[in-house]
Design an enzyme around this catalytic site. Sequence first.
Site, PDB file in Angstrom:
ATOM      1  N   GLY A 123       0.808  -1.215   0.000  1.00 50.44           N
ATOM      2  CA  GLY A 123       0.000   0.000   0.000  1.00 50.44           C
ATOM      3  C   GLY A 123       0.836   1.258   0.000  1.00 50.44           C
ATOM      4  O   GLY A 123       1.465   1.606   1.003  1.00 50.44           O
ATOM      5  N   LEU A 124       0.842   1.923  -1.135  1.00 54.32           N
ATOM      6  CA  LEU A 124       1.575   3.173  -1.268  1.00 54.32           C
ATOM      7  C   LEU A 124       0.616   4.303  -1.658  1.00 54.32           C
ATOM      8  O   LEU A 124       0.555   5.351  -1.003  1.00 54.32           O
ATOM      9  CB  LEU A 124       2.675   3.013  -2.337  1.00 54.32           C
ATOM     10  CG  LEU A 124       3.363   4.294  -2.821  1.00 54.32           C
ATOM     11  CD1 LEU A 124       4.148   4.950  -1.687  1.00 54.32           C
ATOM     12  CD2 LEU A 124       4.300   3.990  -4.003  1.00 54.32           C
ATOM     13  N   GLU A 126      -2.192   6.942  -2.331  1.00 50.91           N
ATOM     14  CA  GLU A 126      -3.210   7.611  -1.521  1.00 50.91           C
ATOM     15  C   GLU A 126      -3.978   8.551  -2.442  1.00 50.91           C
ATOM     16  O   GLU A 126      -3.530   8.830  -3.559  1.00 50.91           O
ATOM     17  CB  GLU A 126      -2.543   8.427  -0.414  1.00 50.91           C
ATOM     18  CG  GLU A 126      -1.774   7.575   0.568  1.00 50.91           C
ATOM     19  CD  GLU A 126      -1.147   8.399   1.685  1.00 50.91           C
ATOM     20  OE1 GLU A 126      -1.341   9.648   1.697  1.00 50.91           O
ATOM     21  OE2 GLU A 126      -0.470   7.800   2.528  1.00 50.91           O
ATOM     22  N   PRO A 127      -5.108   9.054  -1.950  1.00 54.07           N
ATOM     23  CA  PRO A 127      -5.850   9.986  -2.799  1.00 54.07           C
ATOM     24  C   PRO A 127      -4.959  11.119  -3.315  1.00 54.07           C
ATOM     25  O   PRO A 127      -5.052  11.528  -4.465  1.00 54.07           O
ATOM     26  CB  PRO A 127      -6.944  10.510  -1.875  1.00 54.07           C
ATOM     27  CG  PRO A 127      -7.162   9.416  -0.881  1.00 54.07           C
ATOM     28  CD  PRO A 127      -5.831   8.750  -0.700  1.00 54.07           C
ATOM     29  N   ILE A 156      -5.620  -0.577  -3.566  1.00 55.03           N
ATOM     30  CA  ILE A 156      -4.609  -1.578  -3.215  1.00 55.03           C
ATOM     31  C   ILE A 156      -5.001  -2.994  -3.676  1.00 55.03           C
ATOM     32  O   ILE A 156      -6.001  -3.565  -3.229  1.00 55.03           O
ATOM     33  CB  ILE A 156      -4.319  -1.555  -1.695  1.00 55.03           C
ATOM     34  CG1 ILE A 156      -3.938  -0.129  -1.270  1.00 55.03           C
ATOM     35  CG2 ILE A 156      -3.221  -2.557  -1.330  1.00 55.03           C
ATOM     36  CD1 ILE A 156      -2.848   0.543  -2.120  1.00 55.03           C
ATOM     37  N   GLN A 335      -9.537  -5.916 -33.689  1.00 55.62           N
ATOM     38  CA  GLN A 335      -9.690  -5.575 -35.098  1.00 55.62           C
ATOM     39  C   GLN A 335      -9.678  -6.840 -35.971  1.00 55.62           C
ATOM     40  O   GLN A 335     -10.487  -6.979 -36.885  1.00 55.62           O
ATOM     41  CB  GLN A 335      -8.549  -4.626 -35.518  1.00 55.62           C
ATOM     42  CG  GLN A 335      -8.771  -3.950 -36.855  1.00 55.62           C
ATOM     43  CD  GLN A 335      -9.905  -2.941 -36.803  1.00 55.62           C
ATOM     44  OE1 GLN A 335     -10.316  -2.513 -35.725  1.00 55.62           O
ATOM     45  NE2 GLN A 335     -10.442  -2.574 -37.956  1.00 55.62           N
ATOM     46  N   GLY A 338     -12.840  -8.531 -35.900  1.00 58.90           N
ATOM     47  CA  GLY A 338     -13.954  -7.769 -36.471  1.00 58.90           C
ATOM     48  C   GLY A 338     -15.097  -7.614 -35.473  1.00 58.90           C
ATOM     49  O   GLY A 338     -14.873  -7.450 -34.275  1.00 58.90           O
ATOM     50  N   GLY A 339     -16.308  -7.722 -35.978  1.00 55.45           N
ATOM     51  CA  GLY A 339     -17.486  -7.555 -35.140  1.00 55.45           C
ATOM     52  C   GLY A 339     -17.511  -8.532 -33.977  1.00 55.45           C
ATOM     53  O   GLY A 339     -17.909  -8.189 -32.864  1.00 55.45           O
ATOM     54  N   GLU A 362       1.330   1.276 -11.032  1.00 52.64           N
ATOM     55  CA  GLU A 362       2.746   1.273 -10.639  1.00 52.64           C
ATOM     56  C   GLU A 362       3.594   2.204 -11.487  1.00 52.64           C
ATOM     57  O   GLU A 362       4.661   1.838 -11.966  1.00 52.64           O
ATOM     58  CB  GLU A 362       3.312  -0.144 -10.677  1.00 52.64           C
ATOM     59  CG  GLU A 362       2.943  -0.882  -9.407  1.00 52.64           C
ATOM     60  CD  GLU A 362       3.482  -2.278  -9.398  1.00 52.64           C
ATOM     61  OE1 GLU A 362       4.679  -2.429  -9.685  1.00 52.64           O
ATOM     62  OE2 GLU A 362       2.706  -3.199  -9.102  1.00 52.64           O
TER      63      GLU A 362
END
Lengths: 378, 266, 398
Positions: A123-124, A126-127, A156, A335, A338-339, A362
């Site tokens: 966990g690095l 942050e908002p 995270i 591509q 196709g469809g 990252e």
Amino acid sequence: MDFEFSEDQQAVLDAVREFCEEELKPKAEETDASGEFPWENLRKMAELDLFGIPVSEEYGGLGMDFLTWAAVGMEISQACTTTGAVFGAHMLAQYPLMLFGTEEQKRKYLTPLATGEKIGAFGLTEPGAGSDAGNVRTSAVLQDGYYVLNGSKIFITNAGPAEIYIVIGNLRPDRGARGMTAFIFETGYEGFTIGKNEKKMAFPSLPNRELIFQDAKTPAENVLAGEKRGFRVAMQTLDVGRIGMGIGAVGVAEAALKHALSYAKERVQFGQPISAFQAIQVKLADMATEIECARLLCLQAAWLKDTGKPFEKQAAMAKLFASEVAMRTTTQAVQVLGGYGYTKEFPVERLMREAKLFEIVEGTSEIQRLVIANHILK
Amino acid sequence: MKIVVCIKQVPATTNVRIDPETNALIREGVESQVNPFDENALEAALQVKDGYDGECQVIALTMGPPQAEAALRDAVAMGCDDAILLTDGAFRGADTLATSYTLAQAIRRIGDVDLVLCGKQAIDGDTAQVGPGVAEHLGVPQITFAIELSLEGRKITAKRMLEDSFEVVECRMPAVVTVVKQINDPRRASMKNVLKARKREITRWTAEDIDADPDRIGFQGSPTVVWKVFAPEGRKGGRKLEGEVGDVVHALADEILEIRKGLSTA
Amino acid sequence: MALNIKEELCTACGLCVRVCPYEGVVVEGNTAVFTERCNLCGQCVSSCPVDAIVVELPKKGDVDTSLWSNVWVLAETEDGRLKGGTIELLGQGRLLAEARGCALEGVVLGDRCDELAKDMIAFGADKVYVVEDPVLARYRTGPFASVIAGLIHDRKPEMVLISATPQGRDLGSRLAARIGAGLTADCTGLSIWDEEPLLLQTRPAFGGNIMASILCREARPQMSTVRPNVFKKPQADPSRTGAIERVAVHLDEKHAMTKILEVIREEGGEEVNLADAQIIVSGGRGIQAPENFALIRSLAEVLGAAVGASRATVDAGWISATHQVGQTGKTVSPKLYIACGISGAIQHLAGMSSSDYIIAINRDPSAPIFEVADLGVVGDVFQVVPALREELAKRLAE
Ligand SMILES: Cc1cc2nc3c(=O)[nH]c(=O)nc-3n(C[C@H](O)[C@H](O)[C@H](O)COP(=O)(O)OP(=O)(O)OC[C@H]3O[C@@H](n4cnc5c(N)ncnc54)[C@H](O)[C@@H]3O)c2cc1C
Ligand SMILES: Cc1cc2nc3c(=O)[nH]c(=O)nc-3n(C[C@H](O)[C@H](O)[C@H](O)COP(=O)(O)OP(=O)(O)OC[C@H]3O[C@@H](n4cnc5c(N)ncnc54)[C@H](O)[C@@H]3O)c2cc1C
């Protein structure tokens, strides 16, 4: 120069390839669609000793190298992108422990990560601290033998299922990177909770959650690498993490190419398989060539790391190039189909959505270019 | 308790083809693997070992070229205690009679074997003849196509999978049992064991080591000869029906009833 | 071939005397000796506790092939009737016998065989050897192999044909190893070679990716197991006559090697005899859920067909393994194979592509099953199958 895997590496890769083909791939669509963490896959991978490939045997690892880890990661990601992403993020928790952990920390935390008994997270972000990773505001104070953290982390990967977290806090939030410090948290620590899961463009089965610290306590001995060395821990972790993202991207790209190849050989238009048209051949050839470059860059970065040489520049290049190749390849695969490629009947549209992640996570492509530029302008 | 598992190294058969010009078998570039049914035999043996109190030794045995050693390493990585490679130019060209004689001679040399496990059949030769052949050469009972297996003292009980039924049979050890795919899910070797198996010494025996009669091994000991191989007449996709369900079903029913009329006992 | 007694090892315990089906060995003084009646069936060899009886199998070139003649068919029976494969062997055996200018002979073992022998004659046998004994009531490797090995040594057939069913494969390989004969597995073609009067046996190998033609030049008999449903069944001719020869044997349950504890038919008494079935309706992953096998079953029922399944459905536990068609399941060759929601993985194709006529119903137009299907229906199994069932039921009722 030798591009051959050693016999040991080859033996491991052969076994892993078979496992991926037989166990991961057939269930890949299901794993993606379920919205559930792929526990079953991970349990099997743990039984096969796949979580601690570069970790030494005394900590429950396989005692091999990052090159093998990278090559294995590509196989896993190609067979099941979600499982590959978990595998990559797991290393983000393992690697700082390998690098900076004390004997005690390694025994207690590295070992269960290396055996796959527990899943890890890092966990690095942050908002307010994304690309600007030095701006971590989660505060940390030492009180009565515990570090007490307040703040939150976002996006995270593996958060929730993970039981071991490497968290970057800050002893001096006012001083930015200089106060940043790395801590080890375990699920259930007082004041530490897991917040909401992000709803994402792809990877619904991959948890990306908030980590919430409200007077959250971790024992003083859980500081990793010492106080105020957190920025370094984060940066060095991301160096290896970038190889991890690179291999994830290569896996996604290879999966897309495989689908494009088999479809192009079968789909008939104007009385012949579309693979007979040069316009399609050009696409396929470009895809294959780019993937090969990306693959070799990732392996080279891992090899440099294994041989103790500087690898940071190559790691950034590998991540940058592989993620952009993944984006191009998956777009072209859609591509080629196709469809049908645009429908949910075929997995290429999913791969295309997945590929985008690697250009962001990252360190965005922009940041990778900055890193590379810094290296070459030095 | 001593168990021998006979394993064969086979090409991934889905990739084996016939060169349409020369009618020769193209095996190049085709990866080798342990015959899938033999992985089930290995698993069955290892399960016996896991559940056995007392000493239980599982030995993997193969006859093949030196490269077949790789199959034995896979077996050791899965958990076999020992592995023996029967390799000798004189074994070449063996049909099922010579193969089973050779394996039986090796099993005699190993000595005091209580149980021999084989796959139901090899996916290349596809004969399903070697297991019973080994049993005959050893003069012991055989139980083929086992889908369940249990041991109690010297007694073996197995459920055999037949065409439309199962048969539960019993015999005494020593015996040869061949197993079907459905008997179990073979375990995968952990990477630690894969690496360990790479360093293991694999015993090699020649014709002389197993005291084999030169007239009964290899080409010399094989009554059958493959006179020629050729590509099967490929099936080609035929007509396709598309459109309204009602029309399609009507046409289908016509076709089916026409065929059904021609059957001897409809 | 020969059997020898090592007098220095023999303890004259008499075990061989008790196990011999043909009274071919006696104890004289302090050693066992073979009598005239010994026909080399080999049963005594494994019974000897001190390994005093040794077999000498024939070497290449040792066999005087001119002494061996006639084509044999070994009968496989079920519920007192000849199985379909045996009837087909009689048809094909007849052709071979005519090509070789010899007789076609049947062999039937059991506890009551008279009707079976007559049936074999009706289907083309000139003569039938009947061996009756309570020990032979249900097939078991040991007693069957010994009795037939003895008969073969006695009568010297040139060719022996056996159905490539689980029973036939179990018996054939034991028997061939006992007498040192060559055995070709799972043949789909049998003819007399045009260069020499040998049985040319053609069979698929490598999961059906290649065909091999196999000869057995020097050893006798030339033995084959033959895939059921490949050759045509001849018409029975009840007016045909032929000889029935009863062969006496002495069997003891104690020496049967194996004991059958139980025979379990499929749950619900459902017939799954895939190998014998002339029509098979199979379901694959495309039927989406285990309960949808009911659709497949009901279609099969209208047609009097057997129910098959792809590996995926068996692995998922939707249906029992006895239904599995494919490389790791059963190899079938019915007259008509209807694949519903089966994509046609190569392993599945290996098990069914020798069917006479294949109909495939699948939603995906690029499914590989269409490459082998004679008739393909691109459509939804859930629409087509029930409608087809109704249509067939209606027309069959008419
Ligand atoms: C699925 C997912 C999983 C993740 N997993 C984790 C995890 O496990 N642990 C963790 O710590 N984080 C994780 N993250 C966070 C991720 O690393 C960040 O999202 C990423 O670093 C970008 O930060 P940001 O989102 O704040 O974007 P911002 O930094 O706000 O960037 C927005 C845009 O501005 C550009 N930009 C910013 N600065 C510059 C500059 N100086 N020059 C030029 N352009 C610039 C960026 O390139 C980007 O295009 C994850 C994110 C996602 C989406
Ligand atoms: C195209 C082709 C067709 C053939 N047809 C015939 C034929 O009709 N009759 C015939 O007699 N021979 C035949 N042969 C030869 C036969 O393939 C070889 O004798 C082979 O060594 C064993 O037979 P299999 O592969 O059918 O094994 P199977 O009898 O199907 O194998 C059953 C089990 O026996 C064990 N086993 C088999 N081989 C070995 C080994 N080498 N080492 C250890 N364990 C083993 C394994 O447990 C295996 O699962 C054929 C060969 C070819 C190439």
